[in-house]
Write a protein that holds these residues in place. Structure first.
Motif, PDB file in Angstrom:
ATOM      1  N   ARG A  41      36.988  49.843 -43.953  1.00 37.31           N
ATOM      2  CA  ARG A  41      35.798  50.645 -44.039  1.00 37.31           C
ATOM      3  C   ARG A  41      35.836  52.241 -43.616  1.00 37.31           C
ATOM      4  O   ARG A  41      35.283  52.916 -44.200  1.00 37.31           O
ATOM      5  CB  ARG A  41      34.729  49.931 -43.011  1.00 37.31           C
ATOM      6  CG  ARG A  41      34.498  48.528 -43.829  1.00 37.31           C
ATOM      7  CD  ARG A  41      33.218  48.159 -43.003  1.00 37.31           C
ATOM      8  NE  ARG A  41      33.083  48.088 -41.496  1.00 37.31           N
ATOM      9  CZ  ARG A  41      33.426  46.932 -40.949  1.00 37.31           C
ATOM     10  NH1 ARG A  41      33.262  45.729 -41.401  1.00 37.31           N
ATOM     11  NH2 ARG A  41      33.703  46.841 -39.590  1.00 37.31           N
ATOM     12  N   VAL A  42      36.655  52.436 -42.637  1.00 41.15           N
ATOM     13  CA  VAL A  42      36.849  53.794 -42.048  1.00 41.15           C
ATOM     14  C   VAL A  42      37.478  54.601 -43.030  1.00 41.15           C
ATOM     15  O   VAL A  42      37.360  55.899 -43.346  1.00 41.15           O
ATOM     16  CB  VAL A  42      37.558  54.003 -40.635  1.00 41.15           C
ATOM     17  CG1 VAL A  42      38.086  55.389 -40.427  1.00 41.15           C
ATOM     18  CG2 VAL A  42      36.610  53.194 -39.609  1.00 41.15           C
ATOM     19  N   GLU A  43      38.464  54.226 -43.618  1.00 44.87           N
ATOM     20  CA  GLU A  43      39.357  54.770 -44.756  1.00 44.87           C
ATOM     21  C   GLU A  43      38.320  54.956 -46.080  1.00 44.87           C
ATOM     22  O   GLU A  43      38.607  56.212 -46.564  1.00 44.87           O
ATOM     23  CB  GLU A  43      40.352  53.634 -45.331  1.00 44.87           C
ATOM     24  CG  GLU A  43      41.745  53.952 -44.869  1.00 44.87           C
ATOM     25  CD  GLU A  43      42.828  53.241 -45.396  1.00 44.87           C
ATOM     26  OE1 GLU A  43      42.500  52.626 -46.551  1.00 44.87           O
ATOM     27  OE2 GLU A  43      44.015  53.100 -44.761  1.00 44.87           O
ATOM     28  N   LEU A  44      37.394  54.118 -46.408  1.00 39.94           N
ATOM     29  CA  LEU A  44      36.488  54.385 -47.501  1.00 39.94           C
ATOM     30  C   LEU A  44      35.567  55.667 -46.923  1.00 39.94           C
ATOM     31  O   LEU A  44      35.268  56.435 -47.978  1.00 39.94           O
ATOM     32  CB  LEU A  44      35.675  53.194 -47.707  1.00 39.94           C
ATOM     33  CG  LEU A  44      36.279  52.046 -48.675  1.00 39.94           C
ATOM     34  CD1 LEU A  44      35.500  50.800 -48.501  1.00 39.94           C
ATOM     35  CD2 LEU A  44      36.853  52.464 -49.982  1.00 39.94           C
ATOM     36  N   LYS A  45      34.951  55.496 -45.705  1.00 38.29           N
ATOM     37  CA  LYS A  45      34.003  56.706 -45.580  1.00 38.29           C
ATOM     38  C   LYS A  45      34.798  57.854 -45.208  1.00 38.29           C
ATOM     39  O   LYS A  45      34.161  58.991 -45.874  1.00 38.29           O
ATOM     40  CB  LYS A  45      33.508  56.200 -44.156  1.00 38.29           C
ATOM     41  CG  LYS A  45      32.580  54.992 -44.237  1.00 38.29           C
ATOM     42  CD  LYS A  45      31.411  54.824 -43.020  1.00 38.29           C
ATOM     43  CE  LYS A  45      30.741  53.556 -43.404  1.00 38.29           C
ATOM     44  NZ  LYS A  45      29.702  53.388 -42.236  1.00 38.29           N
ATOM     45  N   VAL A  46      36.205  58.047 -44.927  1.00 36.64           N
ATOM     46  CA  VAL A  46      36.653  59.082 -44.659  1.00 36.64           C
ATOM     47  C   VAL A  46      37.220  59.577 -46.009  1.00 36.64           C
ATOM     48  O   VAL A  46      37.204  60.751 -46.451  1.00 36.64           O
ATOM     49  CB  VAL A  46      38.010  58.986 -43.847  1.00 36.64           C
ATOM     50  CG1 VAL A  46      39.156  60.260 -44.131  1.00 36.64           C
ATOM     51  CG2 VAL A  46      37.842  58.619 -42.456  1.00 36.64           C
ATOM     52  N   GLY A  47      37.272  58.862 -47.054  1.00 33.08           N
ATOM     53  CA  GLY A  47      37.788  59.271 -48.365  1.00 33.08           C
ATOM     54  C   GLY A  47      36.654  60.000 -49.265  1.00 33.08           C
ATOM     55  O   GLY A  47      36.568  60.954 -49.737  1.00 33.08           O
ATOM     56  N   GLY A  48      35.244  59.034 -48.774  1.00 30.78           N
ATOM     57  CA  GLY A  48      33.770  59.966 -49.250  1.00 30.78           C
ATOM     58  C   GLY A  48      33.665  61.190 -48.815  1.00 30.78           C
ATOM     59  O   GLY A  48      33.298  62.024 -49.291  1.00 30.78           O
ATOM     60  N   ILE A  49      34.091  61.366 -47.438  1.00 31.95           N
ATOM     61  CA  ILE A  49      33.718  62.521 -46.677  1.00 31.95           C
ATOM     62  C   ILE A  49      34.894  63.680 -47.097  1.00 31.95           C
ATOM     63  O   ILE A  49      34.385  64.785 -47.532  1.00 31.95           O
ATOM     64  CB  ILE A  49      34.091  62.443 -45.049  1.00 31.95           C
ATOM     65  CG1 ILE A  49      33.257  61.524 -44.579  1.00 31.95           C
ATOM     66  CG2 ILE A  49      34.229  63.950 -44.531  1.00 31.95           C
ATOM     67  CD1 ILE A  49      32.954  61.334 -42.971  1.00 31.95           C
ATOM     68  N   THR A  50      35.955  63.170 -47.420  1.00 35.60           N
ATOM     69  CA  THR A  50      37.089  64.300 -47.881  1.00 35.60           C
ATOM     70  C   THR A  50      36.457  64.579 -49.257  1.00 35.60           C
ATOM     71  O   THR A  50      36.475  65.692 -49.688  1.00 35.60           O
ATOM     72  CB  THR A  50      38.426  63.341 -48.057  1.00 35.60           C
ATOM     73  OG1 THR A  50      38.656  62.841 -46.904  1.00 35.60           O
ATOM     74  CG2 THR A  50      39.253  64.457 -48.885  1.00 35.60           C
TER      75      THR A  50
END
Length: 137
Positions: A41-50
């Motif tokens: 989930r953190v990876e998905l959110k960090v990808g969205g932020i990126t």
């Protein structure tokens, strides 16, 4: 007999320790599964932020390019205004020189201008008298 009792207690203790280790291993496995899901989930959110940061950077670059183009346009306008001011000053100086030359002509032209002025005054008086005479009739 004491030896048998101590052996039974030791075996029971080992069984309890083994059960505790198995329960701890299961709890650790569940915790690791939760950590793994949380990391996804953190990876998905960090990808969205990126992605949002990349879009923001692109927009910032476009705004900077637009601002730079507008600044260059303003610089051109300022240069044109400066040239216009210089041209206006040149025209004003030229008109002032011409006015000076007309009001105080050089030697031979002064006499010619006086004669021309006198002649034009006589011609205009004659024209207006003729116009008045024609108007009375």
């Amino acid at each position: 007999m004491l030896l048998y009792i101590s052996a039974i207690v030791a075996v029971a203790a080992l069984v309890v320790i083994a059960i505790a280790i198995i329960k701890t291993a299961k709890a650790v496995k569940e915790a690791m599964t939760d950590v793994k899901e949380t990391m996804k989930r953190v990876e998905l959110k960090v990808g969205g932020i990126t992605d949002k940061a990349d879009q923001l950077m692109t927009q910032t670059n476009q705004i900077a390019e637009d601002a730079n183009a507008k600044l260059q346009s303003v610089d051109g306008l300022a240069a044109s205004a400066k040239e216009l001011r210089e041209s206006t000053e040149y025209v004003q100086n030229s008109i002032a020189k011409m006015a000076d030359q007309v009001s105080a002509p050089h030697g031979k032209y002064a006499k010619l201008m006086e004669q021309t002025t006198a002649l034009s005054e006589v011609a205009s008086k004659m024209y207006y008298k003729m116009k008045q005479n024609n108007g009375e009739r």
